[in-house]
Enzyme design. Structure first.
Site, PDB file in Angstrom:
ATOM      1  N   GLY A  41       0.832  -1.210   0.000  1.00 54.00           N
ATOM      2  CA  GLY A  41       0.000   0.000   0.000  1.00 54.00           C
ATOM      3  C   GLY A  41       0.860   1.251   0.000  1.00 54.00           C
ATOM      4  O   GLY A  41       2.070   1.183   0.219  1.00 54.00           O
TER       5      GLY A  41
ATOM      6  N   TYR B 273      -0.913 -17.137  -2.729  1.00 49.44           N
ATOM      7  CA  TYR B 273      -2.085 -16.259  -2.621  1.00 49.44           C
ATOM      8  C   TYR B 273      -3.359 -17.103  -2.539  1.00 49.44           C
ATOM      9  O   TYR B 273      -4.171 -16.942  -1.635  1.00 49.44           O
ATOM     10  CB  TYR B 273      -2.124 -15.338  -3.835  1.00 49.44           C
ATOM     11  CG  TYR B 273      -3.208 -14.288  -3.806  1.00 49.44           C
ATOM     12  CD1 TYR B 273      -3.230 -13.301  -2.822  1.00 49.44           C
ATOM     13  CD2 TYR B 273      -4.200 -14.258  -4.783  1.00 49.44           C
ATOM     14  CE1 TYR B 273      -4.221 -12.323  -2.812  1.00 49.44           C
ATOM     15  CE2 TYR B 273      -5.187 -13.282  -4.778  1.00 49.44           C
ATOM     16  CZ  TYR B 273      -5.188 -12.320  -3.789  1.00 49.44           C
ATOM     17  OH  TYR B 273      -6.174 -11.349  -3.785  1.00 49.44           O
TER      18      TYR B 273
END
Ligand code: UDP
Length: 319
Positions: free
Chosen positions: A36, A150
């Site tokens: 982020g 993932y």
């Protein structure tokens, strides 16, 4: 409500912060900035409805405020092997965010008596053998492939969420999020839209992997956030696909970007590395979202790309 959001500085997390604040709630955001960016939250600095803590959610989470809802959106999410922020290059962080981060956020929700929403993914369907994908489809995932960090973390996260629902009666929800795009996407994360739009705006050739016949279904971020918002307010505990049901080949997608940006450069085809198991087809069946949430996407692909261009231009220094 006081809403706690992990991955708050990410693409989806930051838009969620905005939406909940706009609806009159207060938001506590958390992020460790592995993928982020503080830029995504800069506009919220000084806003009394927003508090931020920098922390890695794979470690015990302490939030001083009482929270009414927990949304777990922290995870690397790009499958691109060349991207430093993709999960190929952050495999252990990805598994920790999906496994330990889910455990910690569920524990926080339990301790607060808060409702909980897990950001799951269409990747739990793997390279699907059923098309379009309904929530009842169990998936086709390689447990040891490079995408597995993932896919399996998110599959574990779903299982743990259901265990907390069934065992501790935490008020949980699971959103299976399909490909999403819009402003605040990481320009360099190597995914289809940032890559192709970046290339087109810079007047470069567009890179299509394989023969371009693989499909995806792209949802504009505002539609996606609205689906998540409705799911949190609903009482649905079983997974709900949230995505746009308009399926498009990657070659058509590249050509659409070419025509919108009036880029004259060619499309080049690069080798498809099948060892990465690029899913060949992906399209959500959104019947459950329509019925349970009264939700469906409203923004057409061409309009969504137009809405995304100013952000890319400003990041690329083209305005
Ligand atoms: N892709 C492409 N060119 C690019 C980037 C991606 O052809 O420059 C393809 C990629 O091989 C995949 C699709 O676009 O088939 C979507 O990839 P993305 O990385 O956006 O995410 P995924 O849906 O695979 O998680």
């Amino acid at each position: 409500m006081n809403i706690f959001i992990t991955g708050a500085a990410g693409f989806l997390g930051s838009h969620l912060c905005d939406r909940f604040i706009k609806e009159g709630h207060s938001v506590v955001g958390m992020d460790n900035f592995v993928t982020g960016s503080p830029d995504n939250l800069a506009h919220l600095a000084g806003n009394p409805a927003f508090t931020f803590y920098k922390h890695d959610i794979s470690n015990y989470i302490f939030v001083p405020q009482k929270v009414d809802a927990v949304l777990h959106f922290a995870s690397p999410a790009s499958p691109n092997p060349k991207s430093p922020s993709g999960y190929f290059n952050l495999p252990i962080q990805t598994m920790k965010a999906g496994a330990l981060g889910t455990h910690n956020t569920l524990g926080l929700a339990k301790a607060n008596g808060a409702r909980y929403l897990l950001a799951s993914t269409s990747e739990i369907y793997g390279d699907p053998t059923e098309h379009p994908q309904k929530e009842s489809y169990c998936g086709n995932v390689d447990t040891i492939g490079t995408r597995a960090v993932y896919d399996e973390a998110k599959r574990f996260a779903e299982a743990l969420t259901m265990a907390y629902y069934r065992t501790h009666h935490v008020d949980t929800r699971i959103a299976r999020i399909f490909n999403t795009y819009g402003p605040r996407m990481d320009l360099n994360d190597g995914r289809a839209l940032p890559n192709l739009l970046n290339q087109a705006l810079m007047g470069k050739s567009l890179t299509v992997y394989g023969n371009g016949k693989q499909t995806r279904s792209f949802c504009y971020v505002d539609d996606l956030i609205d689906g998540i918002y409705r799911l949190l307010l609903s009482d649905e505990h079983y997974p709900v696909n949230i995505g746009n049901a308009e399926e498009i080949t990657i070659l058509d997608f590249a050509q659409t970007i070419q025509s919108i940006t009036k880029n004259k450069a060619e499309i080049i085809f690069l080798p498809d590395d099948r060892s990465e198991r690029d899913p060949q087809r992906r399209q959500p069946d959104i019947t459950r979202a329509r019925e349970i949430l009264g939700w469906e996407p409203k923004i057409e692909l061409k309009d969504g790309i137009q809405k995304t261009i100013p952000y890319f231009k400003s990041k690329l220094g083209l305005v």
